[in-house]
Each structure stands twice: as C-alpha cells, then as structure tokens.
Design a protein around this motif. Structure first.
Motif, PDB file in Angstrom:
ATOM      1  N   THR A   1       0.825  -1.210   0.000  1.00 57.55           N
ATOM      2  CA  THR A   1       0.000   0.000   0.000  1.00 57.55           C
ATOM      3  C   THR A   1       0.858   1.258   0.000  1.00 57.55           C
ATOM      4  OG1 THR A   1      -1.705  -1.178   1.252  1.00 57.55           O
ATOM      5  CG2 THR A   1      -1.824   1.226   1.227  1.00 57.55           C
ATOM      6  N   VAL A   2       0.497   2.195  -0.873  1.00 57.95           N
ATOM      7  CA  VAL A   2       1.127   3.517  -0.895  1.00 57.95           C
ATOM      8  C   VAL A   2       0.024   4.560  -0.894  1.00 57.95           C
ATOM      9  CG1 VAL A   2       2.566   5.146  -2.194  1.00 57.95           C
ATOM     10  CG2 VAL A   2       3.189   2.720  -2.116  1.00 57.95           C
ATOM     11  N   GLY A   3       0.109   5.502   0.049  1.00 57.60           N
ATOM     12  CA  GLY A   3      -0.842   6.601   0.097  1.00 57.60           C
ATOM     13  C   GLY A   3      -0.359   7.767  -0.740  1.00 57.60           C
ATOM     14  N   PHE A   4      -1.295   8.439  -1.393  1.00 64.65           N
ATOM     15  CA  PHE A   4      -1.013   9.655  -2.162  1.00 64.65           C
ATOM     16  C   PHE A   4      -1.816  10.783  -1.524  1.00 64.65           C
ATOM     17  CE2 PHE A   4       0.196   6.249  -4.885  1.00 64.65           C
ATOM     18  CZ  PHE A   4       1.200   6.742  -5.706  1.00 64.65           C
ATOM     19  N   TRP A   5      -1.129  11.748  -0.966  1.00 67.78           N
ATOM     20  CA  TRP A   5      -1.717  12.798  -0.132  1.00 67.78           C
ATOM     21  C   TRP A   5      -1.486  14.140  -0.817  1.00 67.78           C
ATOM     22  CZ3 TRP A   5      -0.416  17.091   2.820  1.00 67.78           C
ATOM     23  CH2 TRP A   5      -1.180  17.374   3.952  1.00 67.78           C
ATOM     24  N   ILE A   6      -2.551  14.769  -1.275  1.00 70.42           N
ATOM     25  CA  ILE A   6      -2.441  15.991  -2.084  1.00 70.42           C
ATOM     26  C   ILE A   6      -2.914  17.193  -1.268  1.00 70.42           C
ATOM     27  CG2 ILE A   6      -3.204  17.151  -4.191  1.00 70.42           C
ATOM     28  CD1 ILE A   6      -3.868  14.255  -5.245  1.00 70.42           C
ATOM     29  N   ALA A   7      -2.018  18.114  -1.007  1.00 69.44           N
ATOM     30  CA  ALA A   7      -2.363  19.333  -0.269  1.00 69.44           C
ATOM     31  C   ALA A   7      -3.083  20.308  -1.197  1.00 69.44           C
ATOM     32  CB  ALA A   7      -1.108  19.983   0.291  1.00 69.44           C
ATOM     33  N   LEU A   8      -4.330  20.602  -0.874  1.00 71.74           N
ATOM     34  CA  LEU A   8      -5.105  21.563  -1.660  1.00 71.74           C
ATOM     35  C   LEU A   8      -5.081  22.958  -1.030  1.00 71.74           C
ATOM     36  CD1 LEU A   8      -8.134  19.270  -2.552  1.00 71.74           C
ATOM     37  CD2 LEU A   8      -6.030  19.678  -3.846  1.00 71.74           C
ATOM     38  N   GLU A   9      -4.557  23.022   0.179  1.00 72.52           N
ATOM     39  CA  GLU A   9      -4.282  24.280   0.871  1.00 72.52           C
ATOM     40  C   GLU A   9      -2.948  24.099   1.592  1.00 72.52           C
ATOM     41  OE1 GLU A   9      -8.509  26.129   2.134  1.00 72.52           O
ATOM     42  OE2 GLU A   9      -8.062  24.227   3.122  1.00 72.52           O
ATOM     43  N   ASP A  10      -2.310  25.195   1.951  1.00 70.86           N
ATOM     44  CA  ASP A  10      -1.058  25.085   2.680  1.00 70.86           C
ATOM     45  C   ASP A  10      -1.283  24.285   3.963  1.00 70.86           C
ATOM     46  OD1 ASP A  10      -0.010  26.692   0.719  1.00 70.86           O
ATOM     47  OD2 ASP A  10       0.170  28.493   1.984  1.00 70.86           O
ATOM     48  N   ALA A  11      -0.427  23.316   4.223  1.00 72.39           N
ATOM     49  CA  ALA A  11      -0.466  22.539   5.454  1.00 72.39           C
ATOM     50  C   ALA A  11       0.646  23.047   6.360  1.00 72.39           C
ATOM     51  CB  ALA A  11      -0.289  21.055   5.157  1.00 72.39           C
TER      52      ALA A  11
END
Length: 283
Positions: free
Chosen positions: A162-172
């Motif tokens: 398993t690999v997660g893909f985490w996309i920031a749509l706002e500044d984190a």
C-alpha cells in the motif's frame, strides 16, 4: 528522478513532491471538495472520529459499506440529535469517502492522471489498483487530530504494497495540522491491524488485533507543505496530524494504491467491495 524518488521513499518511508499540481488544478479539486459539503443527504449525516475510530464506526454499516460509494462523515458536534446541522455546512464535514476516485469525475481525473501512473511505475508497481479515496477537510478550529498510525493497519496486503497519495489543496502548516512522520519507521513491521471481527455474536464489527503502540512524540518530524504538493506515503511509516488550531482549513485529497499482481489483499480488512478495485495500469 527515478533513483532520487526511490532513494528518498526507501530511506524515509515517504517522499515530498512540491508543485506537483498547478494552482488551476488545485482550485478545481478544492471547488469539487467544497461542493461536496452541500450534497450530503440529511439521512447520511454520520459522525466520524479520528481519535477513536471504533466509537463512530464499529456498529455502523454506513461506514462498513462505504468502500464502493460516496459517503459523508461529519465532525463530532456538527450534527444534532435530530440530524440537524449545528455549524455552517461548509465547516461540518470531517471527510467524504471512500470511492471518489471511481464515482466523482474530478477526483477520478486526478487519481488516474499520467503523473500518478509515472510515480507508481517508478515505485515498481506492476498492476496497481485504487483501494480507497477520500476528501479530508480539517476545518479551522474543529479539524480533528489524527492519531499516530500506519496505513497498513487498515489496508493490509501480503507482501506489503500500500502507498498513500496525499495531495495538499491548501497550505499545510504547523498550526493547521500538517503531517508528521517518524522517519524510517517503515522499516519495522505492521504494529497492529484493524480488522473485521470473526466473532459474529459480538456487537463489535471491527476490532484492533493488538493494543495501540506507544510512540514518542519527540520522534516525529513535522512536514509542512504548500498547496499543490503531493506526498507519497509507505504503508508502514508511522504518521499523524494534530488538530487544527488555526483559522485556516487544511483540505486534502488522498487515495491509496495497492499492488494486485502476486499480492494478497486481506479478507480481514475493514474495506471490502463487491467489485474489484479499479486498475491504474498493467505492465
């Protein structure tokens, strides 16, 4: 880029790819996520807890059966006894999941993007499939803490894939709940699993097979990122995020890939679907 990406991923258990999406692409996903806030039917106002998952979903078929549907999960305190919304709708949702990649045209577009195929190819996937996809809101002041965990706890495969893909749509940021990792912790095994209870006489539909591990908070490295950043996350790396203490939301779109060639997806995993997971490509 191939060797650099693989080296960082294998060394740290995650890799940060800045400016992966343009501002226009981010805006399209952000608009789609905000629109979801107003689309939840009243009867689907279910509360989701990120600090004590069993309290919100253990006896709830709405969660159990969400693997191939778009379903809406609200913050604790956002929904009243009569299913009325107690806060502005735009700030009520915790997340929407778990089949956005299959059923929502905007999120399908970015999940099955050639850039995602390229990363999966570089990471060695032979026949990757999208197991789950979610839009996470982390709203200002109410965005919940996500406790320390490994993604493989919930999406277990043999061998681990398993690999997660985490996309920031706002500044984190540090203030609104950026991801924090125990770097290189993926080199250990899965510390516990969240599985379907084999005891059908029990009211507990989902259980952990072991007590929660204890992780030193000082071991975590904060990873603040700008919007448009993609973080690829190994199934065994330990990570967390704190509650949102700021006045700015931290919205993300995230999905998980699994290998389907010479790999077994566990029948014990909470997430099971009637149809096979959608395939990204085949080598």
């Amino acid at each position: 880029m191939r060797n650099e990406l693989i080296d960082r991923f294998e060394r740290d258990g995650y890799v940060v790819l800045e400016d992966f999406y343009s501002s226009e692409e981010v805006a399209e996903m952000l608009t789609a996520g905000r629109n979801l806030c107003f689309e939840a039917p009243k009867e689907e106002r279910k509360v989701f807890s990120t600090t004590s998952p069993e309290s919100s979903q253990n006896r709830d078929k709405y969660f159990i059966e969400s693997g191939d549907k778009i379903r809406y999960f609200f913050e604790s305190g956002a929904v009243g006894k009569n299913n009325e919304i107690l806060v502005p709708e735009a700030f009520a949702l915790n997340k929407v999941g778990h089949a956005l990649a299959s059923l929502h045209p905007i999120f399908r577009k970015y999940t099955f993007d050639n850039r995602i195929r390229e990363i999966c190819w570089q990471l060695g996937f032979q026949r990757p499939a999208v197991a789950q996809s979610m839009y996470i809101y982390k709203n200002p002041g109410v965005g919940s803490e996500v406790v320390s965990h490994q993604d493989g706890t919930f999406l277990f495969t043999e061998p681990a894939s398993t690999v997660g893909f985490w996309i920031a749509l706002e500044d984190a940021t540090l203030e609104n709940g950026c991801l924090k990792f125990i770097r290189s912790s993926h080199k250990t095994d899965i510390h516990r699993r969240y599985i379907r209870n084999a005891d059908k006489s029990s009211k507990e539909i989902l259980i952990y097979d072991r007590p929660a591990p204890v992780y030193q908070l000082s071991s975590f490295t904060a990873v603040p990122v700008k919007k448009g950043t993609l973080i690829a996350i190994h199934s065994q790396v330990v990570h967390r995020s704190e509650n949102n203490k700021s006045k700015a939301s931290r919205q993300v779109y995230t999905f998980h890939m699994i290998e389907t060639r010479h790999t077994k997806y566990s029948d014990e995993n909470w997430l099971q679907t009637s149809e096979p997971f959608p395939i990204l490509y085949e080598r």
